[in-house]
Write an enzyme that holds these catalytic residues in place. Structure first.
Site, PDB file in Angstrom:
ATOM      1  N   LYS A  32       0.856  -1.187   0.000  1.00  0.00           N
ATOM      2  CA  LYS A  32       0.000   0.000   0.000  1.00  0.00           C
ATOM      3  C   LYS A  32       0.888   1.230   0.000  1.00  0.00           C
ATOM      4  CE  LYS A  32      -2.271   1.717   3.672  1.00  0.00           C
ATOM      5  NZ  LYS A  32      -2.258   3.174   3.744  1.00  0.00           N
ATOM      6  N   ASP A  59      -3.430   4.476  -1.835  1.00  0.00           N
ATOM      7  CA  ASP A  59      -4.409   4.916  -0.825  1.00  0.00           C
ATOM      8  C   ASP A  59      -4.342   6.434  -0.661  1.00  0.00           C
ATOM      9  OD1 ASP A  59      -6.189   4.936   1.306  1.00  0.00           O
ATOM     10  OD2 ASP A  59      -4.667   4.341   2.778  1.00  0.00           O
ATOM     11  N   LYS A  61      -7.346   8.363  -0.630  1.00  0.00           N
ATOM     12  CA  LYS A  61      -8.612   8.788   0.024  1.00  0.00           C
ATOM     13  C   LYS A  61      -9.171  10.071  -0.577  1.00  0.00           C
ATOM     14  CE  LYS A  61      -7.677   6.545   4.480  1.00  0.00           C
ATOM     15  NZ  LYS A  61      -6.282   6.096   4.356  1.00  0.00           N
ATOM     16  N   LEU A  62      -9.526  10.021  -1.857  1.00  0.00           N
ATOM     17  CA  LEU A  62     -10.047  11.219  -2.539  1.00  0.00           C
ATOM     18  C   LEU A  62     -11.363  11.675  -1.908  1.00  0.00           C
ATOM     19  CD1 LEU A  62      -9.509  10.229  -6.309  1.00  0.00           C
ATOM     20  CD2 LEU A  62      -7.892  11.305  -4.726  1.00  0.00           C
ATOM     21  N   HIS A  63     -11.522  13.004  -1.811  1.00  0.00           N
ATOM     22  CA  HIS A  63     -12.756  13.596  -1.249  1.00  0.00           C
ATOM     23  C   HIS A  63     -12.836  15.035  -1.742  1.00  0.00           C
ATOM     24  CE1 HIS A  63     -15.397  14.193   2.634  1.00  0.00           C
ATOM     25  NE2 HIS A  63     -15.989  14.589   1.531  1.00  0.00           N
ATOM     26  N   ASP A  64     -13.613  15.273  -2.814  1.00  0.00           N
ATOM     27  CA  ASP A  64     -13.718  16.616  -3.390  1.00  0.00           C
ATOM     28  C   ASP A  64     -15.000  16.655  -4.221  1.00  0.00           C
ATOM     29  OD1 ASP A  64     -13.089  19.231  -4.442  1.00  0.00           O
ATOM     30  OD2 ASP A  64     -10.962  18.780  -4.171  1.00  0.00           O
ATOM     31  N   THR A 123     -11.442   4.918  11.096  1.00  0.00           N
ATOM     32  CA  THR A 123     -11.411   4.181  12.370  1.00  0.00           C
ATOM     33  C   THR A 123     -10.907   5.081  13.508  1.00  0.00           C
ATOM     34  OG1 THR A 123      -9.318   3.262  11.618  1.00  0.00           O
ATOM     35  CG2 THR A 123     -11.219   1.818  11.480  1.00  0.00           C
ATOM     36  N   GLN A 194      -3.119   2.687  17.048  1.00  0.00           N
ATOM     37  CA  GLN A 194      -4.355   2.024  16.657  1.00  0.00           C
ATOM     38  C   GLN A 194      -5.118   1.626  17.914  1.00  0.00           C
ATOM     39  OE1 GLN A 194      -5.488   1.728  13.660  1.00  0.00           O
ATOM     40  NE2 GLN A 194      -3.877   1.342  12.172  1.00  0.00           N
ATOM     41  N   ARG A 215       3.415  -1.392  10.542  1.00  0.00           N
ATOM     42  CA  ARG A 215       4.547  -1.541  11.456  1.00  0.00           C
ATOM     43  C   ARG A 215       4.838  -2.966  11.914  1.00  0.00           C
ATOM     44  NH1 ARG A 215       2.214   3.570  14.591  1.00  0.00           N
ATOM     45  NH2 ARG A 215       0.373   2.672  13.585  1.00  0.00           N
TER      46      ARG A 215
HETATM   47  O1  C5P Z   1       1.409   0.483  11.037  1.00  0.00           O
HETATM   48  P1  C5P Z   1      -0.036   0.098  10.889  1.00  0.00           P
HETATM   49  O2  C5P Z   1      -0.253  -1.388  10.667  1.00  0.00           O
HETATM   50  O3  C5P Z   1      -0.912   0.665  11.979  1.00  0.00           O
HETATM   51  O4  C5P Z   1      -0.459   0.808   9.510  1.00  0.00           O
HETATM   52  C1  C5P Z   1      -1.759   0.821   9.086  1.00  0.00           C
HETATM   53  C2  C5P Z   1      -1.865   1.465   7.748  1.00  0.00           C
HETATM   54  O5  C5P Z   1      -3.239   1.448   7.364  1.00  0.00           O
HETATM   55  C3  C5P Z   1      -1.424   2.925   7.687  1.00  0.00           C
HETATM   56  O6  C5P Z   1      -0.857   3.144   6.390  1.00  0.00           O
HETATM   57  C4  C5P Z   1      -2.708   3.696   7.858  1.00  0.00           C
HETATM   58  O7  C5P Z   1      -2.688   4.929   7.184  1.00  0.00           O
HETATM   59  C5  C5P Z   1      -3.720   2.770   7.193  1.00  0.00           C
HETATM   60  N1  C5P Z   1      -5.104   2.908   7.636  1.00  0.00           N
HETATM   61  C6  C5P Z   1      -5.544   2.719   8.942  1.00  0.00           C
HETATM   62  N2  C5P Z   1      -6.861   2.856   9.277  1.00  0.00           N
HETATM   63  C7  C5P Z   1      -7.747   3.160   8.347  1.00  0.00           C
HETATM   64  C8  C5P Z   1      -7.333   3.345   7.028  1.00  0.00           C
HETATM   65  C9  C5P Z   1      -6.006   3.193   6.707  1.00  0.00           C
HETATM   66  O8  C5P Z   1      -4.746   2.424   9.810  1.00  0.00           O
HETATM   67  N3  C5P Z   1      -9.021   3.250   8.680  1.00  0.00           N
END
Ligand code: C5P
Length: 239
Positions: A32, A59, A61-64, A123, A194, A215
């Site tokens: 991604k 990724d 995330k378009l919004h316009d 999220t 998260q 990560r």
């Molecule tokens: O490092 P980690 O596993 O938390 O990365 C999650 C990836 O998913 C990041 O690139 C983050 O921008 C993306 N993401 C997210 N939650 C969302 C949409 C995308 O964590 N709802």
């Protein structure tokens, strides 16, 4: 098979490509590319990845307004990426415009059009924020299932969701509608920023269509082995 998208949240192309060097014989491989890397490198990072036959989820995330999104999506459609994102809160006309733009761009270059995924509610948005800041009177669950249904009727192939919402979304739309899940952690990992996280095995049990992992892989001592273990787990194999 359910893809595991490695989130290439790196500062520039040399760092991202160096990270991927040990993966050169790993198949299948999907990554991604998010705003951080794309805003720095643009289309050249996508070409570098596609030259290595790596599947790309762009990724942005378009919004316009619909016209602007259609034109932006047309550019993305030309890049030969396999997935891309819009915010469903941009509305049905905007999502349809994104779908048109992706198809136009892909047709022009003779590549397959990317699958379109819609973000329902981020999220990071809390139930409290939904009510107090956005003045949305319904629950988070109602909002997410409504937006998923609207996105599906507007031409999206799936949504980005917490794995914990997959059942709700599949019920509101269909079993085929894709739920791609970030927020994945191995039992041994810290959760970082998260909040609602699940393991790859749990994501499999929750009928995921594919997961995004950053990560847990990029900061692992052995990223290739960790990727393989996660890929197996999310496809119902070894835990
Ligand atoms: O490092 P980690 O596993 O938390 O990365 C999650 C990836 O998913 C990041 O690139 C983050 O921008 C993306 N993401 C997210 N939650 C969302 C949409 C995308 O964590 N709802």
């Amino acid at each position: 098979m359910k893809p595991v998208f490695i989130a290439l949240d790196f500062v520039d192309a040399p760092t991202a490509l160096k990270f991927l060097e040990p993966f050169k014989d790993v198949k299948p491989l999907a990554v991604k590319v998010g705003m951080e890397l794309f805003y720095r490198e643009g289309a050249s990072i996508i070409r570098a990845l596609r030259d290595q036959n790596i599947d790309v989820f762009l990724d942005l995330k378009l919004h316009d307004i619909p016209h602007t999104v259609q034109q932006a999506a047309k550019q993305i459609g030309q890049l030969d990426v396999q997935f891309t994102t819009v915010h469903s809160l941009g509305g049905s006309e905007m999502i349809k415009a994104a779908r048109r733009g992706l198809d136009e761009g892909a047709n022009q270059t003779g590549v397959d059009a990317p699958q379109l995924l819609a973000v329902t509610q981020l999220t990071s948005t809390s139930e409290e924020q939904l009510h107090d800041e956005e003045l949305v009177p319904v629950s988070m669950a109602e909002s997410v299932s409504h937006l998923a249904k609207m996105a599906s009727q507007s031409g999206a192939d799936g949504v980005i969701s917490s794995a914990l919402e997959n059942d709700l979304i599949h019920q509101a739309v269909s079993d085929e509608f894709k739920c791609i899940n970030p927020g994945i952690r191995l039992p041994s990992n810290s959760v970082d920023d998260q909040k609602r996280v699940v393991t790859p095995t749990k994501a499999f049990e929750l009928n995921t269509s594919g997961i995004v992992v950053g990560r847990s892989i990029t900061q692992s001592d052995n990223p290739v082995q960790t990727y393989k273990d996660i890929y197996n787990a999310v496809n119902g194999g070894i835990k």
